[in-house]
Design a protein around this motif. Structure first.
Motif, PDB file in Angstrom:
ATOM      1  N   PHE A  52       3.998  -8.053   0.956  1.00 36.05           N
ATOM      2  CA  PHE A  52       3.775  -8.171  -0.490  1.00 36.05           C
ATOM      3  C   PHE A  52       3.162  -9.541  -0.778  1.00 36.05           C
ATOM      4  O   PHE A  52       3.847 -10.464  -1.232  1.00 36.05           O
ATOM      5  CB  PHE A  52       5.089  -7.983  -1.253  1.00 36.05           C
ATOM      6  N   PRO A  53       1.865  -9.679  -0.535  1.00 33.91           N
ATOM      7  CA  PRO A  53       1.234 -11.002  -0.659  1.00 33.91           C
ATOM      8  C   PRO A  53       1.191 -11.529  -2.092  1.00 33.91           C
ATOM      9  O   PRO A  53       1.169 -12.740  -2.297  1.00 33.91           O
ATOM     10  CB  PRO A  53      -0.190 -10.756  -0.126  1.00 33.91           C
ATOM     11  N   GLU A  73       0.965   4.075  -2.871  1.00 30.98           N
ATOM     12  CA  GLU A  73       0.709   5.466  -2.487  1.00 30.98           C
ATOM     13  C   GLU A  73       1.777   6.392  -3.092  1.00 30.98           C
ATOM     14  O   GLU A  73       1.473   7.463  -3.617  1.00 30.98           O
ATOM     15  CB  GLU A  73       0.720   5.571  -0.956  1.00 30.98           C
ATOM     16  N   ILE A  74       3.029   5.951  -3.014  1.00 30.40           N
ATOM     17  CA  ILE A  74       4.130   6.759  -3.556  1.00 30.40           C
ATOM     18  C   ILE A  74       4.004   6.889  -5.071  1.00 30.40           C
ATOM     19  O   ILE A  74       4.080   7.995  -5.631  1.00 30.40           O
ATOM     20  CB  ILE A  74       5.495   6.122  -3.188  1.00 30.40           C
ATOM     21  N   THR A  75       3.811   5.771  -5.764  1.00 28.63           N
ATOM     22  CA  THR A  75       3.756   5.824  -7.224  1.00 28.63           C
ATOM     23  C   THR A  75       2.546   6.615  -7.708  1.00 28.63           C
ATOM     24  O   THR A  75       2.638   7.359  -8.687  1.00 28.63           O
ATOM     25  CB  THR A  75       3.737   4.405  -7.824  1.00 28.63           C
ATOM     26  N   GLN A  76       1.421   6.495  -6.989  1.00 27.78           N
ATOM     27  CA  GLN A  76       0.231   7.244  -7.397  1.00 27.78           C
ATOM     28  C   GLN A  76       0.445   8.741  -7.256  1.00 27.78           C
ATOM     29  O   GLN A  76       0.000   9.537  -8.093  1.00 27.78           O
ATOM     30  CB  GLN A  76      -0.983   6.801  -6.564  1.00 27.78           C
ATOM     31  N   LYS A  77       1.177   9.120  -6.213  1.00 25.07           N
ATOM     32  CA  LYS A  77       1.397  10.551  -5.996  1.00 25.07           C
ATOM     33  C   LYS A  77       2.262  11.139  -7.106  1.00 25.07           C
ATOM     34  O   LYS A  77       2.075  12.293  -7.507  1.00 25.07           O
ATOM     35  CB  LYS A  77       2.028  10.797  -4.633  1.00 25.07           C
ATOM     36  N   PHE A  78       3.239  10.369  -7.612  1.00 24.54           N
ATOM     37  CA  PHE A  78       4.009  10.843  -8.763  1.00 24.54           C
ATOM     38  C   PHE A  78       3.081  11.165  -9.926  1.00 24.54           C
ATOM     39  O   PHE A  78       3.195  12.223 -10.558  1.00 24.54           O
ATOM     40  CB  PHE A  78       5.033   9.786  -9.208  1.00 24.54           C
ATOM     41  N   ARG A 112       1.363  -9.656  -9.187  1.00 24.84           N
ATOM     42  CA  ARG A 112       0.266  -8.742  -9.505  1.00 24.84           C
ATOM     43  C   ARG A 112       0.699  -7.290  -9.280  1.00 24.84           C
ATOM     44  O   ARG A 112       0.455  -6.405 -10.118  1.00 24.84           O
ATOM     45  CB  ARG A 112      -0.953  -9.068  -8.635  1.00 24.84           C
ATOM     46  N   MET A 113       1.362  -7.042  -8.158  1.00 22.77           N
ATOM     47  CA  MET A 113       1.775  -5.675  -7.849  1.00 22.77           C
ATOM     48  C   MET A 113       2.734  -5.141  -8.902  1.00 22.77           C
ATOM     49  O   MET A 113       2.584  -4.014  -9.385  1.00 22.77           O
ATOM     50  CB  MET A 113       2.442  -5.616  -6.471  1.00 22.77           C
ATOM     51  N   VAL A 114       3.721  -5.950  -9.280  1.00 24.00           N
ATOM     52  CA  VAL A 114       4.710  -5.504 -10.254  1.00 24.00           C
ATOM     53  C   VAL A 114       4.047  -5.211 -11.594  1.00 24.00           C
ATOM     54  O   VAL A 114       4.389  -4.233 -12.274  1.00 24.00           O
ATOM     55  CB  VAL A 114       5.842  -6.554 -10.396  1.00 24.00           C
ATOM     56  N   LYS A 115       3.037  -6.043 -11.965  1.00 18.60           N
ATOM     57  CA  LYS A 115       2.331  -5.784 -13.222  1.00 18.60           C
ATOM     58  C   LYS A 115       1.522  -4.494 -13.142  1.00 18.60           C
ATOM     59  O   LYS A 115       1.502  -3.699 -14.093  1.00 18.60           O
ATOM     60  CB  LYS A 115       1.412  -6.950 -13.562  1.00 18.60           C
ATOM     61  N   SER A 127       0.832  -1.215   0.000  1.00 22.31           N
ATOM     62  CA  SER A 127       0.000   0.000   0.000  1.00 22.31           C
ATOM     63  C   SER A 127       0.861   1.258   0.000  1.00 22.31           C
ATOM     64  O   SER A 127       0.509   2.265  -0.626  1.00 22.31           O
ATOM     65  CB  SER A 127      -0.932   0.002   1.207  1.00 22.31           C
ATOM     66  N   ASN A 128       2.007   1.214   0.688  1.00 21.19           N
ATOM     67  CA  ASN A 128       2.913   2.363   0.711  1.00 21.19           C
ATOM     68  C   ASN A 128       3.551   2.572  -0.660  1.00 21.19           C
ATOM     69  O   ASN A 128       3.680   3.705  -1.140  1.00 21.19           O
ATOM     70  CB  ASN A 128       3.979   2.159   1.786  1.00 21.19           C
ATOM     71  N   VAL A 129       3.961   1.486  -1.306  1.00 21.76           N
ATOM     72  CA  VAL A 129       4.540   1.582  -2.650  1.00 21.76           C
ATOM     73  C   VAL A 129       3.525   2.216  -3.599  1.00 21.76           C
ATOM     74  O   VAL A 129       3.848   3.146  -4.359  1.00 21.76           O
ATOM     75  CB  VAL A 129       4.967   0.188  -3.163  1.00 21.76           C
TER      76      VAL A 129
END
Length: 798
Positions: free
Chosen positions: A312-313, A277-282, A317-320, A273-275
């Protein structure tokens, strides 16, 4: 006095008289009465290799530094002798070998001037404690001589008057006088009387360099073991020396273009969720960014090649999802493998006996982040192959695009010296040795294995690797950063010097932790650091994370806007930076040029540290003190345009340049043609249908280049690239631009938008490929026009 037929002076031993000489093609051997042999190899007309043994025979000739594809061959070789010396002559050099003691003097064949001469020359000290010899070489310093290079040393760019040690060392929060630090690159360039030469001391033991520190007129280098084995390069231009060394030790393949974008990192971004949040803010703030980094907390208990199920369950999926939003995921991998029989990587490494051992048999055990660990012996080919294979899941399955090798000096906690003991054994590719010899190349061989893993599993895309530790030649496999710096103004200056010094040492793909890793920058320092980092080949913010946030928006809106502005400038300049990387990769030309490399004949440049040339035609000078509204800087020879005001300045002077917080001194060389992309939030976001060319008028001639390909993959090796060479010729009432094209790549854009800057006349006529065109047909307005990318000749007249 004479001792055992060996000449001795204050504990040092010296060669005696030459008793025999032999030649086999390009290799000469000189043997002395006391069993010393000098092997001189002529690699090129301007490159000589000197290799000594004190025991009458040489060990296996093996080096990790030398690139198998480096250039060989010479035009002329002649050997003569007289009563006192042998005289070796090539098309560029004369080398005298004195018969009495093997001392050497090297001269320019054209004018007979001395380039480099031995003082005591080769000598040695028998090391009964460590075994073998402490091998030494001393040279006479010429009048006005200056010295540059040695990799990431944080001291003044000019090394004169200083002494250094090469021993890769974990140097958290190092300062401007800290030595040694993370890298060991034993190559330097000397300049005197407007002539440059280089020396690469290819010895991986703990080495030392003294540049007129102990004795005012002597430069020396020595090692605690191994051979006296060094290469001599002659310019006379400094750039020729640096390119010759870089050719010998190699350059990387082209990186994927996204690797030249902006990267964001912290210790650590987690959980998922933190990752996000950071990428979305960019994306929300429209600050371009291409890569997000995961530090050691993404792992399960810091075990390499694992993922924390809590944080990172579903990493695939997250990386994609990150990739769908334009972010490439880069993860950290350290060398320490946790001792844990339930951990498959450890179990396999143990079963196959892949870990380093102490001299008397037990495995090398050391504490790092996971606790007690064993460490792979990356000097064994089968271990490198195994390590490369471990990346299959990370890269091929999960979709990670880059790997960051840290702690690979190697760093070990809670022990004196913070690394392996000397008695640890290494295979060294079939040349077994102790850690004394292998220490400085350990990180290099780890990065090499990592690179081959990524290349294999990311194919047909290009790999991206970053390493902290390095030896000469590591640039073939990886990019680098300067390690754990500090959020201070002094470290902003240090980062500038280190990037220039690494470029002078063959390692261009480098950058610092923008904003500082340790401690907390204020907004002004962070903004000024981004301004510098935007013009470094590798551009990444990284922080230790224990002092607050260090993202572009972590300060106030004014700082965020400045940061965005300079990251956008970097993204506009990506075709220029990519072309610079092509010139580095193909022609071995450094991507950053210190002023001394740009103009060695101007002695003002020999002690300049702040100013540098990015690529071939952009002059940069960072603001490196607080509350500054500008600074004094040195403008080198030539005519330069102020990037912001378009004011023209003639070089060869020191001058004041205004630069409020949202600015930095940037100048463009007159005659330059600078290619620019539209601003993108990440590489590949937009289909580029028009390329901008900023054309800076010059009363005279200037050449520029533009290299393009698919921005990833290997089609460029099948001539599917586009290389455009622009020839500009200007007068007071005319400007002509010619294009010469090479390669089979078809670019996505159909037109150039050409911005004519600094024209000293009002445009009256335009000819494209010798045909007059109507101004309205090329959308001529405010000295801008649009033409087909297929044009080969453009004439603008007043």
């Amino acid at each position: 006095m004479i001792l055992n037929t060996q000449l001795e002076y204050k504990g040092n031993l010296f060669p005696t008289n030459i008793k025999s000489y032999s030649k086999e093609v390009d290799v000469l051997h000189f043997s002395t009465a006391n069993n010393v042999i000098l092997e001189l190899t002529v690699l090129r007309d301007s490159i000589l290799r000197f290799r000594y043994t004190t025991v009458g025979k040489f060990d296996n000739d093996f080096s990790y530094a030398i690139d198998d594809e480096s250039t060989r061959g010479y035009n002329h070789l002649e050997i003569e002798e007289d009563e006192e010396k042998y005289i070796i002559t090539t098309a560029k050099l004369i080398c005298n070998i004195f018969k009495s003691d093997l001392r050497k003097s090297i001269y320019d064949v054209k004018d007979g001037s001395v380039i480099c001469e031995d003082e005591l020359g080769f000598h040695w000290e028998e090391s009964y404690e460590l075994g073998g010899d402490i091998v030494k070489m001393s040279k006479t310093a010429q009048n006005g001589e200056s010295y540059y290079g040695l990799g990431d040393k944080p001291q003044h760019l000019n090394l004169k008057g200083r002494r250094f040690e090469n021993w890769a060392t974990d140097s958290y929060a190092f300062g401007k006088d800290t030595d040694p630090i993370y890298k060991a690159i034993p190559f330097y360039t000397g300049i005197h009387h407007n002539k440059a030469y280089g020396i690469f001391f290819d010895n991986t033991f703990r080495t030392y360099f003294d540049f007129c520190h102990e004795r005012r007129n002597v430069t020396s280098f020595w090692a605690q073991g191994g051979e006296m084995n060094y290469y001599f390069f002659y310019g006379p231009k400094m750039q020729d020396v640096v390119t010759a060394y870089t050719d010998l030790t190699g350059t990387p393949e082209l990186p994927p273009l996204w690797a030249l974008g902006y990267h964001q990192c912290k210790w650590s971004y987690y959980p998922e969720s933190n990752v996000k949040e950071i990428t979305q803010k960019f994306r929300d703030l429209k600050i371009p960014c291409d890569a997000i980094y995961l530090d050691i907390d993404y792992m399960e208990g810091f075990r390499c090649f694992t993922w924390s199920k809590d944080h990172f369950p579903d990493p695939k999926r997250m990386v994609k999802e990150l990739a769908d939003d334009g972010f490439k995921t880069v993860v950290i991998i350290d060398p320490g493998i946790k001792i844990d029989n339930e951990y498959s990587v450890f179990k396999e490494g143990l079963d196959k006996d892949y870990f380093c051992k102490r001299a008397d048999g037990p495995y090398m055990k050391g504490k790092v982040w996971p606790g007690e660990c064993y460490f792979p012996d990356f000097t064994r080919p089968e271990v490198r192959e195994w390590w490369a294979g471990l990346f299959k899941e990370l890269i091929e399955d999960i979709g990670v695009k880059g790997v960051w090798n840290d702690m690979n000096e190697p760093a070990v906690m809670d022990v004196p010296g913070k690394t392996f003991p000397n008695d640890v054994r290494h295979d060294y590719d079939g040349n077994p040795c102790s850690h004394q010899k292998a220490h400085n190349i350990y990180g290099m061989q780890m990065a090499r294995a990592t690179y081959h893993g990524l290349k294999r599993y990311n194919y047909p895309k290009r790999p991206f690797v970053i390493t902290r530790s390095a030896y000469a030649g590591t640039q073939r496999y990886t990019s680098t950063w300067m390690g754990d710096n500090v959020a201070t103004w002094e470290h902003l200056q240090i980062a500038n010097i280190q990037a220039q010094r690494l470029a002078l040492s063959g390692f261009s793909f480098a950058g610092s932790d923008i904003g500082g890793f340790a401690e907390q920058p204020n907004g002004e320092l962070y903004a000024r650091w981004i301004q510098l980092g935007a013009f470094h080949p590798f551009c990444r913010t990284h922080s230790s994370g224990d002092h607050g946030d260090q993202e572009p928006w972590a300060f106030d809106d004014e700082i965020t806007n400045v940061v965005r502005k300079f990251i956008e400038i970097r993204y506009q300049l990506l075709p220029y930076l990519y072309t610079s990387f092509y010139q580095y990769s193909q022609n071995k030309v450094p991507m950053l040029k210190s002023l001394v490399l740009f103009d060695q004949e101007d002695h003002q440049t020999h002690y300049r540290t702040d100013e540098f040339i990015c690529g071939e035609q952009i002059l940069i000078c960072p603001i490196n003190e607080p509350n500054a509204k500008g600074r004094r800087m040195y403008i080198p020879k030539g005519i330069w345009y102020n990037f912001w005001t378009k004011e023209i300045m003639t070089g060869g002077i020191e001058t004041w340049v205004d630069a409020d917080l949202d600015s930095m001194p940037i100048f463009i060389k007159a005659g330059a043609i600078i290619p620019k992309y539209p601003i993108q939030q990440y590489v590949g976001e937009k289909n580029i249908d028009q390329l901008t060319l900023d054309v800076y008028h010059k009363d005279g001639k200037e050449d520029s280049e533009l290299y393009e390909d698919a921005n990833d993959g290997y089609d460029y090796k099948k001539r599917r690239y586009s290389l455009k060479k622009f020839n500009l010729a200007g007068t007071k009432n005319k400007l002509i631009v010619r294009i010469h094209k090479r390669g089979k790549f078809i670019t996505s854009y159909d037109t150039f938008k050409i911005n004519l800057i600094g024209l000293p006349f009002k445009v009256k006529t335009i000819k494209v490929d010798n045909e007059y065109v109507e101004l309205k047909d090329v959308q001529f307005k405010n000295n801008s026009l649009v033409v087909s990318k297929e044009f080969t000749n453009l004439q603008i007249k007043g």
